[in-house]
Design an enzyme around this catalytic site. Structure first.
Site, PDB file in Angstrom:
ATOM      1  N   LYS A  13      -0.310  12.474  -9.067  1.00  0.00           N
ATOM      2  CA  LYS A  13      -1.592  12.628  -9.755  1.00  0.00           C
ATOM      3  C   LYS A  13      -2.737  12.785  -8.744  1.00  0.00           C
ATOM      4  O   LYS A  13      -3.578  13.663  -8.894  1.00  0.00           O
ATOM      5  CB  LYS A  13      -1.887  11.406 -10.644  1.00  0.00           C
ATOM      6  CG  LYS A  13      -0.847  11.153 -11.724  1.00  0.00           C
ATOM      7  CD  LYS A  13      -1.263  10.005 -12.647  1.00  0.00           C
ATOM      8  CE  LYS A  13      -1.382   8.647 -11.951  1.00  0.00           C
ATOM      9  NZ  LYS A  13      -0.077   8.099 -11.481  1.00  0.00           N
ATOM     10  N   ARG A  88      -4.603   3.863 -18.989  1.00  0.00           N
ATOM     11  CA  ARG A  88      -3.263   3.371 -18.689  1.00  0.00           C
ATOM     12  C   ARG A  88      -2.682   2.538 -19.818  1.00  0.00           C
ATOM     13  O   ARG A  88      -1.545   2.098 -19.727  1.00  0.00           O
ATOM     14  CB  ARG A  88      -3.336   2.487 -17.445  1.00  0.00           C
ATOM     15  CG  ARG A  88      -2.691   3.060 -16.202  1.00  0.00           C
ATOM     16  CD  ARG A  88      -2.878   2.003 -15.119  1.00  0.00           C
ATOM     17  NE  ARG A  88      -2.075   2.239 -13.948  1.00  0.00           N
ATOM     18  CZ  ARG A  88      -2.459   2.985 -12.923  1.00  0.00           C
ATOM     19  NH1 ARG A  88      -3.606   3.622 -12.927  1.00  0.00           N
ATOM     20  NH2 ARG A  88      -1.674   3.094 -11.872  1.00  0.00           N
ATOM     21  N   ARG A 127       4.380   6.802   1.464  1.00  0.00           N
ATOM     22  CA  ARG A 127       3.050   7.419   1.345  1.00  0.00           C
ATOM     23  C   ARG A 127       2.017   6.783   2.284  1.00  0.00           C
ATOM     24  O   ARG A 127       1.975   5.580   2.466  1.00  0.00           O
ATOM     25  CB  ARG A 127       2.603   7.239  -0.114  1.00  0.00           C
ATOM     26  CG  ARG A 127       1.203   7.632  -0.423  1.00  0.00           C
ATOM     27  CD  ARG A 127       1.022   7.882  -1.885  1.00  0.00           C
ATOM     28  NE  ARG A 127       0.954   6.671  -2.698  1.00  0.00           N
ATOM     29  CZ  ARG A 127       0.806   6.687  -4.021  1.00  0.00           C
ATOM     30  NH1 ARG A 127       0.775   7.823  -4.683  1.00  0.00           N
ATOM     31  NH2 ARG A 127       0.720   5.560  -4.691  1.00  0.00           N
ATOM     32  N   ARG A 161      -1.677   1.958   1.560  1.00  0.00           N
ATOM     33  CA  ARG A 161      -2.119   1.030   0.523  1.00  0.00           C
ATOM     34  C   ARG A 161      -1.259  -0.231   0.541  1.00  0.00           C
ATOM     35  O   ARG A 161      -0.056  -0.156   0.715  1.00  0.00           O
ATOM     36  CB  ARG A 161      -2.002   1.706  -0.842  1.00  0.00           C
ATOM     37  CG  ARG A 161      -3.201   2.551  -1.182  1.00  0.00           C
ATOM     38  CD  ARG A 161      -2.961   3.444  -2.361  1.00  0.00           C
ATOM     39  NE  ARG A 161      -2.358   2.752  -3.505  1.00  0.00           N
ATOM     40  CZ  ARG A 161      -2.161   3.333  -4.681  1.00  0.00           C
ATOM     41  NH1 ARG A 161      -2.525   4.587  -4.871  1.00  0.00           N
ATOM     42  NH2 ARG A 161      -1.604   2.669  -5.663  1.00  0.00           N
ATOM     43  N   ARG A 172       5.040  -2.009 -10.822  1.00  0.00           N
ATOM     44  CA  ARG A 172       4.175  -0.906 -11.273  1.00  0.00           C
ATOM     45  C   ARG A 172       4.925   0.010 -12.234  1.00  0.00           C
ATOM     46  O   ARG A 172       4.347   0.513 -13.197  1.00  0.00           O
ATOM     47  CB  ARG A 172       3.648  -0.134 -10.059  1.00  0.00           C
ATOM     48  CG  ARG A 172       2.578  -0.921  -9.320  1.00  0.00           C
ATOM     49  CD  ARG A 172       2.435  -0.494  -7.887  1.00  0.00           C
ATOM     50  NE  ARG A 172       1.865   0.835  -7.743  1.00  0.00           N
ATOM     51  CZ  ARG A 172       1.882   1.522  -6.597  1.00  0.00           C
ATOM     52  NH1 ARG A 172       2.450   0.999  -5.525  1.00  0.00           N
ATOM     53  NH2 ARG A 172       1.338   2.706  -6.534  1.00  0.00           N
TER      54      ARG A 172
HETATM   55  P1  ADP Z   1      -0.648   4.456  -8.823  1.00  0.00           P
HETATM   56  O1  ADP Z   1      -0.838   5.424  -9.952  1.00  0.00           O
HETATM   57  O2  ADP Z   1       0.034   5.062  -7.647  1.00  0.00           O
HETATM   58  O3  ADP Z   1      -0.031   3.158  -9.246  1.00  0.00           O
HETATM   59  P2  ADP Z   1      -3.528   3.801  -8.746  1.00  0.00           P
HETATM   60  O4  ADP Z   1      -4.359   3.973  -7.549  1.00  0.00           O
HETATM   61  O5  ADP Z   1      -3.824   4.647  -9.942  1.00  0.00           O
HETATM   62  O6  ADP Z   1      -2.048   4.035  -8.235  1.00  0.00           O
HETATM   63  O7  ADP Z   1      -3.566   2.268  -9.232  1.00  0.00           O
HETATM   64  C1  ADP Z   1      -3.342   1.193  -8.362  1.00  0.00           C
HETATM   65  C2  ADP Z   1      -3.513  -0.137  -9.092  1.00  0.00           C
HETATM   66  O8  ADP Z   1      -4.858  -0.239  -9.596  1.00  0.00           O
HETATM   67  C3  ADP Z   1      -2.653  -0.332 -10.336  1.00  0.00           C
HETATM   68  O9  ADP Z   1      -1.363  -0.818 -10.004  1.00  0.00           O
HETATM   69  C4  ADP Z   1      -3.498  -1.347 -11.129  1.00  0.00           C
HETATM   70  O10 ADP Z   1      -3.360  -2.642 -10.603  1.00  0.00           O
HETATM   71  C5  ADP Z   1      -4.902  -0.905 -10.857  1.00  0.00           C
HETATM   72  N1  ADP Z   1      -5.403   0.061 -11.867  1.00  0.00           N
HETATM   73  C6  ADP Z   1      -5.807   1.342 -11.624  1.00  0.00           C
HETATM   74  N2  ADP Z   1      -6.193   1.946 -12.744  1.00  0.00           N
HETATM   75  C7  ADP Z   1      -6.028   1.043 -13.754  1.00  0.00           C
HETATM   76  C8  ADP Z   1      -6.227   1.070 -15.157  1.00  0.00           C
HETATM   77  N3  ADP Z   1      -6.685   2.177 -15.771  1.00  0.00           N
HETATM   78  N4  ADP Z   1      -5.933  -0.047 -15.863  1.00  0.00           N
HETATM   79  C9  ADP Z   1      -5.480  -1.157 -15.275  1.00  0.00           C
HETATM   80  N5  ADP Z   1      -5.247  -1.246 -13.959  1.00  0.00           N
HETATM   81  C10 ADP Z   1      -5.514  -0.172 -13.190  1.00  0.00           C
END
Ligand code: ADP
Ligand code: ZN
Length: 218
Positions: A13, A88, A127, A161, A172
Site C-alpha cells: 500500500k 481498518r 523492509r 520500523r 498484525r
Molecule cells: P502496515 O499496514 O504495514 O501494518 P501501518 O503503517 O499502516 O502499517 O500501521 C502500523 C500500525 O499503526 C498498525 O499496526 C496499528 O498499530 C497502527 N495503525 C495505523 N493505522 C491504524 C488504523 N486506521 N486503526 C488502528 N490502528 C492503526
C-alpha cells in the site's frame, strides 16, 4: 481522485501510494505514518499509540478517526487523496463515510491489493526505508542501485520500523483478518471495490491500479 488502498500489512500500500503521489499529485493519508510521527514527537497520543503499534495491535478507533478528521480539513487534500492504512475497522469505515459526506469529498473507490499470506511475513521482515525521503526498500528484493545510497535522494541513512519483525507480523495479520478483512465485503457491496494482484511486480501492480482507477472514474 479520492481512493482507499486496502490490503494486509506488506501488501504494498505504501509503495503504491507513494507512486500515486508522484504521478497524480494525490495526497497520501497514512494513519501509520501519522502515528509514527506523533510517537517520534513524543505527544501523549503518540506515546500511547507507540506501545500498541510495537505490539502489532490496532490503535483505538476514536484516536485514528480524530487524526484523519483533522487532516481532512487541511486544504491540500482537496487535490485528491489516497488513504493508506485507514479505515481498518468497520467503525472507522462508517465514520469515514460520514466525514467525507460532511466535508463534501465523496470517495471514488477502493482498491484491494491481494497478496499471498506467505509472502507478507518475508516482505515485512525485510523492509526498510530511506531515513530522509521515505523511499521503501527490501533486503533481498529491492536494494538501492548503489549499495548504501538512496536511489531517490542520495541519503546514506536508512531506518527500520520497530514493528517490522516476524513476531509482531503475526499479531498484525490477525488484526487484519479479524478487523479489516470485513471491509472487503463492505466496499464490494457498495459497488466501489476493485481488486488487483499484489503479487505482481511494482510496475505491474501500478499498471493494474491505473486500470482500476479508470474504471472507478467512469
Ligand atoms: P502496515 O499496514 O504495514 O501494518 P501501518 O503503517 O499502516 O502499517 O500501521 C502500523 C500500525 O499503526 C498498525 O499496526 C496499528 O498499530 C497502527 N495503525 C495505523 N493505522 C491504524 C488504523 N486506521 N486503526 C488502528 N490502528 C492503526
Ligand atoms: Zn531517500
Amino acid at each position: 481522485m479520492r481512493l482507499i488502498l486496502l490490503g494486509p500489512p506488506g501488501a504494498g500500500k505504501g509503495t503504491q501510494a507513494q507512486r500515486l503521489v508522484e504521478k497524480h499529485g494525490l495526497v497520501q493519508l497514512s494513519t501509520g505514518d501519522m502515528l509514527r510521527h506523533a510517537a517520534a514527537a513524543g505527544t501523549k497520543v503518540g506515546n500511547e499509540a507507540k506501545t500498541l503499534m510495537d505490539a502489532g495491535s490496532l490503535v483505538p478507533d476514536e484516536v485514528v478517526i480524530d487524526i484523519i478528521s483533522e487532516r481532512l480539513d487541511e486544504a491540500d487534500v482537496r487535490a485528491g487523496f489516497v488513504l493508506d492504512g485507514f479505515p481498518r475497522t468497520l467503525k472507522q469505515a462508517d465514520a469515514l463515510e460520514g466525514l467525507l459526506a460532511q466535508k463534501g469529498l465523496p470517495l471514488d473507490g477502493v482498491i484491494l491489493l491481494a497478496v499471498d499470506d506467505e509472502a507478507l511475513v518475508d516482505r515485512v521482515a525485510g523492509r526498510y526505508t530511506c531515513a530522509r525521503c521515505g523511499e521503501i526498500y527490501h533486503q533481498t528484493k529491492k536494494r538501492p542501485k548503489q549499495e548504501g545510497v538512496c536511489d531517490v535522494c542520495g541519503s546514506t541513512e536508512f531506518k527500520r520500523r520497530d514493528d517490522d519483525n516476524a513476531e509482531t507480523m503475526r499479531t498484525r495479520l490477525t488484526a487484519f483478518y479479524k478487523d479489516t478483512a470485513p471491509l472487503v465485503g463492505y466496499y464490494y457491496a457498495k459497488g466501489r471495490l476493485r481488486t488487483v494482484d499484489g503479487m505482481a511486480s511494482r510496475e505491474d501492480v501500478a499498471a493494474a491500479i491505473e486500470e482500476a482507477m479508470g474504471e472507478l472514474k467512469g
